[in-house]
Design a protein around this motif. Structure first.
Motif, PDB file in Angstrom:
ATOM      1  N   GLY A 232      36.566 -16.021  -2.882  1.00  0.00           N
ATOM      2  CA  GLY A 232      35.739 -16.562  -1.806  1.00  0.00           C
ATOM      3  C   GLY A 232      34.256 -16.435  -2.014  1.00  0.00           C
ATOM      4  O   GLY A 232      33.477 -16.838  -1.147  1.00  0.00           O
ATOM      5  N   VAL A 233      33.809 -15.877  -3.142  1.00  0.00           N
ATOM      6  CA  VAL A 233      32.373 -15.777  -3.424  1.00  0.00           C
ATOM      7  C   VAL A 233      31.881 -17.157  -3.851  1.00  0.00           C
ATOM      8  O   VAL A 233      32.339 -17.698  -4.856  1.00  0.00           O
ATOM      9  CB  VAL A 233      32.092 -14.734  -4.517  1.00  0.00           C
ATOM     10  CG1 VAL A 233      30.597 -14.643  -4.778  1.00  0.00           C
ATOM     11  CG2 VAL A 233      32.645 -13.377  -4.108  1.00  0.00           C
ATOM     12  N   ARG A 234      30.961 -17.707  -3.098  1.00  0.00           N
ATOM     13  CA  ARG A 234      30.480 -19.054  -3.386  1.00  0.00           C
ATOM     14  C   ARG A 234      28.966 -19.109  -3.217  1.00  0.00           C
ATOM     15  O   ARG A 234      28.332 -18.114  -2.873  1.00  0.00           O
ATOM     16  CB  ARG A 234      31.156 -20.060  -2.462  1.00  0.00           C
ATOM     17  CG  ARG A 234      30.920 -19.818  -0.980  1.00  0.00           C
ATOM     18  CD  ARG A 234      31.809 -20.703  -0.132  1.00  0.00           C
ATOM     19  NE  ARG A 234      31.536 -20.569   1.285  1.00  0.00           N
ATOM     20  CZ  ARG A 234      32.011 -19.598   2.055  1.00  0.00           C
ATOM     21  NH1 ARG A 234      32.795 -18.670   1.522  1.00  0.00           N
ATOM     22  NH2 ARG A 234      31.715 -19.549   3.340  1.00  0.00           N
ATOM     23  N   ARG A 235      28.437 -20.292  -3.447  1.00  0.00           N
ATOM     24  CA  ARG A 235      26.988 -20.491  -3.424  1.00  0.00           C
ATOM     25  C   ARG A 235      26.371 -19.977  -2.126  1.00  0.00           C
ATOM     26  O   ARG A 235      26.858 -20.264  -1.034  1.00  0.00           O
ATOM     27  CB  ARG A 235      26.685 -21.974  -3.587  1.00  0.00           C
ATOM     28  CG  ARG A 235      25.200 -22.301  -3.636  1.00  0.00           C
ATOM     29  CD  ARG A 235      24.996 -23.750  -3.974  1.00  0.00           C
ATOM     30  NE  ARG A 235      23.584 -24.082  -4.107  1.00  0.00           N
ATOM     31  CZ  ARG A 235      23.119 -25.228  -4.595  1.00  0.00           C
ATOM     32  NH1 ARG A 235      23.976 -26.142  -4.996  1.00  0.00           N
ATOM     33  NH2 ARG A 235      21.818 -25.444  -4.678  1.00  0.00           N
ATOM     34  N   GLY A 236      25.290 -19.226  -2.266  1.00  0.00           N
ATOM     35  CA  GLY A 236      24.582 -18.699  -1.117  1.00  0.00           C
ATOM     36  C   GLY A 236      25.016 -17.315  -0.677  1.00  0.00           C
ATOM     37  O   GLY A 236      24.381 -16.720   0.191  1.00  0.00           O
ATOM     38  N   CYS A 237      26.093 -16.788  -1.250  1.00  0.00           N
ATOM     39  CA  CYS A 237      26.559 -15.446  -0.880  1.00  0.00           C
ATOM     40  C   CYS A 237      25.724 -14.377  -1.577  1.00  0.00           C
ATOM     41  O   CYS A 237      24.952 -14.658  -2.500  1.00  0.00           O
ATOM     42  CB  CYS A 237      28.031 -15.278  -1.249  1.00  0.00           C
ATOM     43  SG  CYS A 237      29.159 -16.278  -0.262  1.00  0.00           S
ATOM     44  N   THR A 238      25.916 -13.148  -1.133  1.00  0.00           N
ATOM     45  CA  THR A 238      25.289 -11.982  -1.764  1.00  0.00           C
ATOM     46  C   THR A 238      26.383 -11.110  -2.363  1.00  0.00           C
ATOM     47  O   THR A 238      27.381 -10.821  -1.692  1.00  0.00           O
ATOM     48  CB  THR A 238      24.472 -11.166  -0.749  1.00  0.00           C
ATOM     49  OG1 THR A 238      23.449 -11.993  -0.188  1.00  0.00           O
ATOM     50  CG2 THR A 238      23.834  -9.957  -1.415  1.00  0.00           C
ATOM     51  N   LEU A 239      26.200 -10.723  -3.598  1.00  0.00           N
ATOM     52  CA  LEU A 239      27.187  -9.904  -4.301  1.00  0.00           C
ATOM     53  C   LEU A 239      26.545  -8.612  -4.766  1.00  0.00           C
ATOM     54  O   LEU A 239      25.467  -8.619  -5.375  1.00  0.00           O
ATOM     55  CB  LEU A 239      27.742 -10.660  -5.513  1.00  0.00           C
ATOM     56  CG  LEU A 239      28.753  -9.894  -6.374  1.00  0.00           C
ATOM     57  CD1 LEU A 239      30.057  -9.683  -5.606  1.00  0.00           C
ATOM     58  CD2 LEU A 239      29.022 -10.630  -7.681  1.00  0.00           C
ATOM     59  N   TYR A 240      27.226  -7.487  -4.475  1.00  0.00           N
ATOM     60  CA  TYR A 240      26.785  -6.176  -4.949  1.00  0.00           C
ATOM     61  C   TYR A 240      27.791  -5.656  -5.969  1.00  0.00           C
ATOM     62  O   TYR A 240      29.009  -5.786  -5.782  1.00  0.00           O
ATOM     63  CB  TYR A 240      26.662  -5.191  -3.785  1.00  0.00           C
ATOM     64  CG  TYR A 240      25.588  -5.567  -2.791  1.00  0.00           C
ATOM     65  CD1 TYR A 240      24.244  -5.351  -3.078  1.00  0.00           C
ATOM     66  CD2 TYR A 240      25.925  -6.133  -1.565  1.00  0.00           C
ATOM     67  CE1 TYR A 240      23.253  -5.698  -2.164  1.00  0.00           C
ATOM     68  CE2 TYR A 240      24.945  -6.480  -0.644  1.00  0.00           C
ATOM     69  CZ  TYR A 240      23.611  -6.266  -0.956  1.00  0.00           C
ATOM     70  OH  TYR A 240      22.639  -6.610  -0.059  1.00  0.00           O
ATOM     71  N   SER A 241      27.289  -5.080  -7.050  1.00  0.00           N
ATOM     72  CA  SER A 241      28.153  -4.537  -8.103  1.00  0.00           C
ATOM     73  C   SER A 241      27.459  -3.339  -8.724  1.00  0.00           C
ATOM     74  O   SER A 241      26.338  -2.971  -8.344  1.00  0.00           O
ATOM     75  CB  SER A 241      28.435  -5.603  -9.171  1.00  0.00           C
ATOM     76  OG  SER A 241      27.272  -5.859  -9.938  1.00  0.00           O
TER      77      SER A 241
END
Length: 364
Positions: A232-241
């Motif tokens: 569900g990670v798509r354009r405009g999202c924020t991802l932390y790793s």
């Protein structure tokens, strides 16, 4: 001794008042699981008291709006209730003329010698404990042999799996991702030793706390990108790793905001941006390790138990009896050799020949 006991009792009674408000508001995942547990004595007195009670409960959960023919789907059925309390309730379909029961085309069909009461108890054992039960422990509790218990546990695990998991519903469009090498035990049940390890990748949607768990044999960038997209990670999202090198360029490829913390420098929360952490995903792995502490899991069983962990974690605030009802209502079919063959790509035990570059993802 008595004085020391009274002090302990007093401390336990006032424990909630001593804890800070933040602790009371945010219980651990383990404590949440404990609150949703249903005591075994209560289960023995209700849905698992007799085979007939278990039969009635499964019928209600499988067909909540009334029995339907397991062959043609017709609602024009008549019940044939035997006098023997241990005998299962049967139905006769007026449309196709075939007889059926709650086991027909259901995951409880195989192995046929296991009573419905045993199935209900097995569901309870696998869905209620903060720590998972091993197959050997379940076999002793139910009084079944090891091979029969393996088939029961296998069928319940298959019932938990989703062949095509839906993307996570993103309320705040903020995700966390983390990966771990698991398990440490590299030998198969047949004594074969694997030369590589499998990796568990978890993607967590921060607003809902829901996860998608994936099992891969290679931690490549292409695998991670595919996992993120399907989660569900798509354009405009924020991802932390974390700062693992495999995440380089993920933000540009997915057109997302990508932030990371440097665990190698003992940075677990970025002090300039308090939202920059992966504590939720790491908490999932911590809970999983505690839950699996009773079980020695080999690589060939990792996908099954990862599916169980995902199912349990995503329903950690759902009462156990409702989790059991959800599995009973899923029309995935019985555990036949044909179904096992169809699930082979994501369920088969890994072998050394499977570990090739860019191996397809094994979704849960």
């Amino acid at each position: 001794m008595s004085g020391r006991h009274s002090i302990t009792e007093t401390a336990e009674q006032s424990f909630d008042h001593v804890l800070p408000d933040s602790v009371n508001r945010d219980p651990s995942y383990r404590e949440i699981m404990r609150r949703t547990r249903q005591p075994l004595p209560e289960l023995f007195e209700t849905v698992a008291s007799t085979n007939r009670a278990a039969n009635r409960w499964l019928i209600q959960k499988r067909w909540s709006d009334g029995p339907r023919c397991a062959h043609c789907g017709s609602t024009e059925v008549t019940e044939e209730t035997p006098e023997d309390e241990d005998a299962e309730i049967r139905f006769q379909c007026a449309s196709c003329g075939k007889g059926f029961g709650v086991r027909t085309n259901h995951f409880t069909a195989n192995p046929p010698g296991v009573s419905l009461r045993h199935w209900v108890l097995a569901l309870h054992l696998m869905l209620s404990e903060p720590q998972f039960w091993s197959e050997e422990q379940i076999a002793r509790f139910l009084g079944l042999d090891q091979q029969t218990t393996y088939l029961v546990v296998h069928a319940i695990h298959m019932q938990m799996m989703e062949s095509d998991p839906s993307p996570l519903e993103s309320l705040a469009r903020v995700f966390e991702v983390d990966e771990a090498c698991w398990p440490k035990h590299l030998e198969s049940a047949a004594g074969e030793r694997f030369t590589h390890r499998l990796y568990t990748v978890v993607v967590l949607e921060r607003a809902t706390g829901q996860v998608r768990v994936w099992v891969v044999s290679e931690r490549t960038k292409s695998n991670l990108v595919a996992i993120l997209r399907r989660s569900g990670v798509r354009r405009g999202c924020t991802l932390y790793s974390d700062g693992w090198v495999g995440y380089e360029g993920v933000g540009q490829e997915l057109i997302i905001k990508h932030c990371w913390v440097n665990h190698g420098a003992y940075e677990f929360v970025n002090m300039d941006d308090p939202d920059n952490h992966i504590n939720g995903a790491e908490s999932y792995f911590a809970w999983t390790r505690r839950a699996l502490s009773r079980i020695e899991i080999s690589q060939e069983n990792l996908t099954r138990y990862a599916a169980q962990a995902e199912f349990m974690f995503n329903r950690r605030q759902v009462p156990v009896i409702e989790r059991m009802g959800e599995l009973a209502s899923r029309e995935h079919g019985s555990l036949t050799p044909e179904r096992i063959a169809a699930e082979q790509s994501r369920f088969a035990p890994p072998t050394p020949t499977m570990f090739q570059p860019e191996i397809p993802i094994q979704p849960l």
